[in-house]
Design a protein around this motif. Structure first.
Motif, short mmCIF file in Angstrom:
data_model
loop_
_atom_site.label_atom_id
_atom_site.label_comp_id
_atom_site.label_asym_id
_atom_site.label_seq_id
_atom_site.Cartn_x
_atom_site.Cartn_y
_atom_site.Cartn_z
N GLY A 53 0.83 -1.20 0.00
CA GLY A 53 0.00 0.00 0.00
C GLY A 53 0.86 1.24 0.00
N ARG A 54 0.20 2.38 0.24
CA ARG A 54 0.92 3.65 0.29
C ARG A 54 0.62 4.34 1.61
N LYS A 67 -0.67 5.17 8.90
CA LYS A 67 -1.86 4.69 8.20
C LYS A 67 -1.46 4.38 6.77
N ILE A 68 -1.92 3.23 6.30
CA ILE A 68 -1.61 2.74 4.97
C ILE A 68 -2.91 2.54 4.20
N LEU A 69 -2.91 2.90 2.93
CA LEU A 69 -4.05 2.67 2.05
C LEU A 69 -3.62 1.64 1.01
N ASP A 70 -4.34 0.50 0.95
CA ASP A 70 -3.94 -0.54 0.00
C ASP A 70 -4.59 -0.34 -1.36
N LYS A 71 -4.34 -1.26 -2.28
CA LYS A 71 -4.84 -1.14 -3.66
C LYS A 71 -6.36 -1.15 -3.73
N LEU A 72 -7.02 -1.76 -2.76
CA LEU A 72 -8.48 -1.85 -2.74
C LEU A 72 -9.11 -0.71 -1.95
#
Length: 66
Positions: free
Chosen positions: A31-32, A44-49
């Motif tokens: 994620g990013r 905090k990480i935001l994944d591809k979904l």
């Protein structure tokens, strides 16, 4: 809780592979980084979904560019 936002577009779009160690198990997430809390020692990480999850700094053992 105070969160610092990363405003650099290059950093927000960079996918990372983050490996953590918790309770005797390795976990890998891609994620990013969207937010960093340097006081609570969490990111905090935001994944591809578009699912957001929080990681403790002390659980992270490796970070690689994806």
């Amino acid at each position: 809780m105070t969160w610092d936002r990363i405003n650099c577009p290059q950093k927000e779009e960079t996918l990372l592979k983050i490996i953590t160690w918790k309770n005797g198990l390795f976990t890998s997430r891609v994620g990013r980084v969207t937010k960093i809390d340097r006081y609570a020692k969490k990111i905090k990480i935001l994944d591809k979904l578009d699912s957001e999850f929080t990681l403790n700094f002390f659980d992270i053992i490796d970070v690689k560019l994806k």
